[in-house]
Design a protein around this motif. Structure first.
Motif, PDB file in Angstrom:
ATOM      1  N   GLY A 281      -0.876  -2.498  -5.978  1.00 15.02           N
ATOM      2  CA  GLY A 281      -0.165  -1.633  -5.059  1.00 15.02           C
ATOM      3  C   GLY A 281       1.176  -1.136  -5.569  1.00 15.02           C
ATOM      4  O   GLY A 281       1.344  -0.847  -6.759  1.00 15.02           O
TER       5      GLY A 281
ATOM      6  N   CYS B 259       0.244   4.040   5.426  1.00 19.84           N
ATOM      7  CA  CYS B 259      -0.560   3.172   6.297  1.00 19.84           C
ATOM      8  C   CYS B 259      -0.286   3.435   7.777  1.00 19.84           C
ATOM      9  O   CYS B 259      -1.158   3.911   8.495  1.00 19.84           O
TER      10      CYS B 259
ATOM     11  N   SER C 155       0.831  -1.213   0.000  1.00 23.70           N
ATOM     12  CA  SER C 155       0.000   0.000   0.000  1.00 23.70           C
ATOM     13  C   SER C 155       0.855   1.250   0.000  1.00 23.70           C
ATOM     14  O   SER C 155       0.435   2.298  -0.485  1.00 23.70           O
TER      15      SER C 155
ATOM     16  N   GLY D 252      -8.567  -0.637  -1.133  1.00 26.62           N
ATOM     17  CA  GLY D 252      -7.226  -0.643  -0.564  1.00 26.62           C
ATOM     18  C   GLY D 252      -6.153  -1.058  -1.552  1.00 26.62           C
ATOM     19  O   GLY D 252      -6.275  -2.077  -2.243  1.00 26.62           O
TER      20      GLY D 252
ATOM     21  N   PHE E 238      -3.889   5.071   1.084  1.00 24.78           N
ATOM     22  CA  PHE E 238      -4.162   3.642   1.324  1.00 24.78           C
ATOM     23  C   PHE E 238      -5.482   3.219   0.680  1.00 24.78           C
ATOM     24  O   PHE E 238      -5.516   2.416  -0.250  1.00 24.78           O
TER      25      PHE E 238
END
Length: 346
Positions: A118, A148, A68, A111, A94
């Motif tokens: 990611g 995060c 993330s 997410g 995120f």
């Protein structure tokens, strides 16, 4: 012009890190509202370790590019992008759809590294709303740690009942969320109590500004000890609860009336027999709150505070390269890190 292919990691499922695969993938195309980011830094969270181990309790859409946390430079912008230009340094958000206010179901399904591809790759395309201007005082790897852990701790301290000067904050251990909470709390003029089982880590916590250190191995009743360290023994205003069942009982013993216990992790596992009941919130007159990272608006507030106070994330001295990310997973799973674990991306 960016290349057409790139190196990237992919999580394919399974029960262990063997589900992580490294290879070639396409550089995604930019839509009219998107930015293409050349990623230069990433960092790992405990969440990233739980996904290939099939322990993650939130939505997933495998296979997916993991990670993330990322920071890099905008190298291409869509025709309708207003917020960024080529050359801007940015950090990933995120939950891409969590722009402001309370998290909702659509935002919880957005997410990075879980549902959406990611940051463990060389290039990523993100909607312009899905990245935030990076702090001017941090390098790429430092900036990448904010997505995060930093935002989670900022949300815990400011998202519900804002931290005030003179408050007391308790942080557990030396993971990313706890270290960020220590730094944010000290910048706000709060007193910080930290728990650890390591003398070496206790020394580092002191260097970072912790006012009191409790060794939870030698003082298993650390909740009562922590309460005794507060003014009039009234208790702690904010607790960063990362241990789950293993620590929650002690957290209840030191929480102040009207204090907030922010549930952030479950490092201590989950045992229904030892988890306090919901009525403990009434007998202790406190709020127990689950925290799922935070919004873009909160992240922008946090970045302003990082710049104003020249806060630098604590990054483990061992920084990995993208091709060695699997080794980074093993290193972090073995609890060899202090603070955040960084990955440099060329």
């Amino acid at each position: 012009m960016p290349p057409s292919s790139q190196k990237q990691w992919t999580v394919h499922g399974g029960k262990d890190f063997d589900g992580l695969k490294y290879g070639d993938g396409p550089v995604p195309k930019v839509g009219e509202n998107d930015v293409l980011v050349k990623l230069h830094g990433a960092s790992l969270n405990y969440r990233d370790l739980t996904i290939p181990k099939d322990m993650y309790p939130f939505p997933l859409d495998l296979p997916v590019v993991p990670g993330s946390d990322g920071a890099g430079e905008v190298v291409e912008v869509g025709s309708k992008v207003k917020l960024f230009k080529k050359g801007d340094k940015v950090v990933t958000l995120f939950n891409q759809l969590h722009q402001y206010g309370a998290v909702d179901i659509p935002a919880s399904h957005s997410g990075l590294g879980g549902v959406l591809d990611g940051t463990l790759r060389q290039y990523g395309v993100f909607h312009e709303f899905g990245v935030v201007r990076a702090p001017s005082n941090l390098n790429y790897v430092e900036s990448s740690t904010l997505t995060c852990a930093a935002l989670t701790s900022w949300n815990a301290l400011y998202g519900l009942k804002p931290l005030l000067p003179g408050d007391t904050v308790l942080v557990q251990g030396t993971g990313g969320v706890s270290i960020f909470a220590l730094q944010f709390a000290k910048a706000a003029g709060a007193t910080v109590i930290a728990t650890t089982s390591s003398d070496d880590k206790a020394k580092k916590l002191k260097e970072l500004g912790a006012d009191h250190i409790i060794n939870y191995k030698t003082q298993p009743n650390w909740g009562e000890v922590a309460r005794g360290l507060t003014r009039d023994k009234a208790g702690v205003d904010h607790i960063m609860e990362v241990g789950g069942a293993g620590t929650l009982q002690q957290s209840f013993k030191c929480i102040k009336y009207e204090g907030v216990i922010s549930i952030i992790g479950f490092l201590g596992g989950f045992d229904p027999k030892t988890v306090p009941g919901v009525l403990d919130t009434l007998s202790n007159i406190c709020t127990v709150r689950g925290v799922y990272v935070g919004s873009k608006a909160l992240m922008q507030d946090m970045i302003r505070a990082i710049e104003a106070n020249n806060i630098h994330p604590v990054v483990d001295q061992k920084v990995f390269t993208l091709d060695k990310a699997r080794e980074a997973y093993d290193y972090m799973w073995g609890k060899n890190h202090f603070g955040k674990l960084g990955i440099k991306i060329e």
